[in-house]
Write a protein that holds these residues in place. Structure first.
Motif, mmCIF file in Angstrom:
data_model
loop_
_atom_site.group_PDB
_atom_site.id
_atom_site.type_symbol
_atom_site.label_atom_id
_atom_site.label_comp_id
_atom_site.label_asym_id
_atom_site.label_seq_id
_atom_site.Cartn_x
_atom_site.Cartn_y
_atom_site.Cartn_z
ATOM 1 N N ARG A 171 -9.299 -1.057 -3.321
ATOM 2 C CA ARG A 171 -7.987 -1.179 -4.214
ATOM 3 C C ARG A 171 -6.885 -0.111 -3.707
ATOM 4 O O ARG A 171 -5.796 -0.412 -3.673
ATOM 5 C CB ARG A 171 -8.466 -0.656 -5.846
ATOM 6 C CG ARG A 171 -7.020 -0.736 -6.494
ATOM 7 C CD ARG A 171 -7.612 -0.695 -8.054
ATOM 8 N NE ARG A 171 -6.477 -0.501 -9.077
ATOM 9 C CZ ARG A 171 -6.597 0.250 -9.923
ATOM 10 N NH1 ARG A 171 -7.573 0.902 -10.394
ATOM 11 N NH2 ARG A 171 -5.257 0.300 -10.950
ATOM 12 N N ALA A 172 -7.488 1.360 -3.262
ATOM 13 C CA ALA A 172 -6.614 2.360 -2.856
ATOM 14 C C ALA A 172 -6.042 1.742 -1.534
ATOM 15 O O ALA A 172 -4.783 1.919 -1.410
ATOM 16 C CB ALA A 172 -7.346 3.538 -2.877
ATOM 17 N N GLU A 173 -6.631 1.208 -0.649
ATOM 18 C CA GLU A 173 -6.433 0.708 0.520
ATOM 19 C C GLU A 173 -5.065 -0.320 0.380
ATOM 20 O O GLU A 173 -3.924 -0.358 0.960
ATOM 21 C CB GLU A 173 -7.364 0.146 1.546
ATOM 22 C CG GLU A 173 -8.207 1.408 1.977
ATOM 23 C CD GLU A 173 -9.254 0.866 3.207
ATOM 24 O OE1 GLU A 173 -9.296 -0.546 3.227
ATOM 25 O OE2 GLU A 173 -9.745 1.828 4.000
ATOM 26 N N ALA A 174 -5.317 -1.257 -0.730
ATOM 27 C CA ALA A 174 -4.430 -2.152 -0.773
ATOM 28 C C ALA A 174 -3.117 -1.496 -1.307
ATOM 29 O O ALA A 174 -2.197 -2.111 -0.913
ATOM 30 C CB ALA A 174 -5.025 -3.122 -2.089
ATOM 31 N N ILE A 175 -3.224 -0.637 -2.067
ATOM 32 C CA ILE A 175 -1.989 0.032 -2.530
ATOM 33 C C ILE A 175 -1.362 0.680 -1.335
ATOM 34 O O ILE A 175 0.012 0.722 -1.369
ATOM 35 C CB ILE A 175 -2.385 1.106 -3.786
ATOM 36 C CG1 ILE A 175 -2.823 0.562 -4.869
ATOM 37 C CG2 ILE A 175 -0.991 1.956 -3.874
ATOM 38 C CD1 ILE A 175 -1.986 -0.554 -5.621
ATOM 39 N N ILE A 176 -1.866 1.311 -0.519
ATOM 40 C CA ILE A 176 -1.504 1.998 0.532
ATOM 41 C C ILE A 176 -0.742 0.831 1.626
ATOM 42 O O ILE A 176 0.293 1.168 1.996
ATOM 43 C CB ILE A 176 -2.617 2.814 1.370
ATOM 44 C CG1 ILE A 176 -2.709 3.973 0.543
ATOM 45 C CG2 ILE A 176 -1.967 3.207 2.857
ATOM 46 C CD1 ILE A 176 -4.149 4.678 1.197
ATOM 47 N N ASP A 177 -1.293 -0.203 1.680
ATOM 48 C CA ASP A 177 -0.562 -1.084 2.372
ATOM 49 C C ASP A 177 0.675 -1.641 2.014
ATOM 50 O O ASP A 177 1.639 -1.982 2.934
ATOM 51 C CB ASP A 177 -1.568 -2.535 2.388
ATOM 52 C CG ASP A 177 -2.656 -2.700 3.171
ATOM 53 O OD1 ASP A 177 -2.511 -2.007 4.351
ATOM 54 O OD2 ASP A 177 -3.788 -3.257 3.036
ATOM 55 N N LYS A 178 0.914 -1.444 0.567
ATOM 56 C CA LYS A 178 2.451 -1.674 0.450
ATOM 57 C C LYS A 178 3.311 -0.558 0.180
ATOM 58 O O LYS A 178 4.507 -0.839 -0.200
ATOM 59 C CB LYS A 178 2.182 -2.146 -1.120
ATOM 60 C CG LYS A 178 1.303 -3.544 -1.250
ATOM 61 C CD LYS A 178 1.036 -4.074 -2.654
ATOM 62 C CE LYS A 178 0.182 -5.285 -2.863
ATOM 63 N NZ LYS A 178 0.243 -5.517 -4.199
ATOM 64 N N ALA A 179 3.044 0.640 0.602
ATOM 65 C CA ALA A 179 3.825 1.747 0.574
ATOM 66 C C ALA A 179 4.587 2.034 1.541
ATOM 67 O O ALA A 179 4.634 1.715 2.716
ATOM 68 C CB ALA A 179 2.897 2.999 0.529
ATOM 69 N N ASP A 180 5.828 2.471 1.250
ATOM 70 C CA ASP A 180 6.866 2.979 2.103
ATOM 71 C C ASP A 180 6.382 4.455 2.600
ATOM 72 O O ASP A 180 7.154 4.847 3.794
ATOM 73 C CB ASP A 180 8.348 3.082 1.544
ATOM 74 C CG ASP A 180 8.522 1.775 1.083
ATOM 75 O OD1 ASP A 180 8.207 0.625 1.816
ATOM 76 O OD2 ASP A 180 9.234 1.491 -0.158
ATOM 77 N N LEU A 181 5.690 5.192 2.106
ATOM 78 C CA LEU A 181 5.512 6.609 2.150
ATOM 79 C C LEU A 181 3.994 6.994 1.389
ATOM 80 O O LEU A 181 3.991 6.740 0.290
ATOM 81 C CB LEU A 181 6.782 7.565 1.679
ATOM 82 C CG LEU A 181 6.579 8.899 1.857
ATOM 83 C CD1 LEU A 181 6.551 9.432 3.353
ATOM 84 C CD2 LEU A 181 7.487 9.772 1.119
ATOM 85 N N VAL A 182 3.305 7.672 2.113
ATOM 86 C CA VAL A 182 2.190 8.253 1.403
ATOM 87 C C VAL A 182 2.337 9.664 1.721
ATOM 88 O O VAL A 182 2.311 10.597 2.660
ATOM 89 C CB VAL A 182 0.768 7.727 2.399
ATOM 90 C CG1 VAL A 182 -0.665 8.274 1.682
ATOM 91 C CG2 VAL A 182 0.741 5.970 2.133
#
Length: 248
Positions: A171-182
């Protein structure tokens, strides 16, 4: 720092990974460096394990409450970092916090999307019937037991114990996939598999930033690296980003 401020201003979807350095700013000790049983070689893995919980749930709860100081949990409050992340949402940004911390302070500060990667101290669940109990109930007895008459099972804390599976990584990776910035805040990035998440962001070519007092083994994975006091940096960000922009 000015370049990172511009990145935060421009980003619409921000994923934030937080570690112990965020909680210690609220006075919560870093359990891995605190005194007592937590620092004894091998002891923390043994006593704070799912195997030991099954073997001796009564003694498990005695040690668990001592290590995590559950009686003090309500005395801690969100700090500038928690509030800054919540305030970013008032600018219309979509902010998801993925935290190693188990204290629930991100939610108390107002963050609406929080993934508790290692679980939470604030609740426990009955392994038999699935009933969930809050911290007040957990602290009302030395060994919390499900109050359902047909159950009466010793509750299991909702943190990830040693030997438990990490259930939130995908789930965390899926959220990162959609991020403009981490953004990665206050973590040494030594704990697996949490420390794989910045590497995942890097491979996805997502802009990444690390703010931590000390260098980490993963510094090479970040486009921006700031080694400084986290509160000082966030207070500067608050002044430049939050206070200088109208709310949406």
């Amino acid at each position: 720092m000015d370049q990172l401020i511009d990145e935060i201003r421009q980003a619409q979807r921000i994923t934030v990974l937080t570690g112990a350095g965020v909680s210690t700013a609220s006075g919560i000790p870093d359990f891995r460096s605190s005194n007592g049983i937590w620092t004894e070689d091998g002891s923390r893995e043994y006593y704070m394990s799912s195997d030991y919980f099954r073997h001796d749930p009564q003694d498990f709860w005695t040690k668990y409450k001592d290590i995590f100081q559950l009686k003090l949990l309500g005395s801690y409050h969100p700090n500038e970092v928690h509030r800054f992340l919540s305030n970013l949402e008032t600018l219309g940004k979509e902010v998801t916090v993925i935290t190693q911390n188990v204290d629930g302070l991100h939610q108390r500060a107002g963050s609406s999307k929080v993934i508790e990667y290692h679980g939470s101290l604030t609740t426990s669940t009955c392994p038999a019937c699935g009933s969930i109990y809050d911290a007040d109930y957990i602290n009302s007895s030395q060994v919390p037991i499900c109050e359902r008459e047909t159950c009466q099972t010793v509750l299991k804390p909702d943190i990830v114990l040693f030997g438990d599976a990490i259930t939130e990584h995908d789930r965390a990776e899926a959220i990162i996939d959609k991020a403009d910035l981490v953004l990665v805040l206050g973590t040494s990035l030594l704990v697996m598999p949490f420390n794989f998440l910045p590497e995942y962001a890097w491979t996805r070519k997502i802009p990444t930033a690390l703010i931590n007092r000390e260098a980490t083994p993963k510094d090479r994975l970040f486009h921006y690296v700031i080694h400084n006091d986290l509160i000082d940096v966030i207070q500067h960000f608050e002044d430049q980003i939050i206070k200088n922009q109208p709310l949406k």
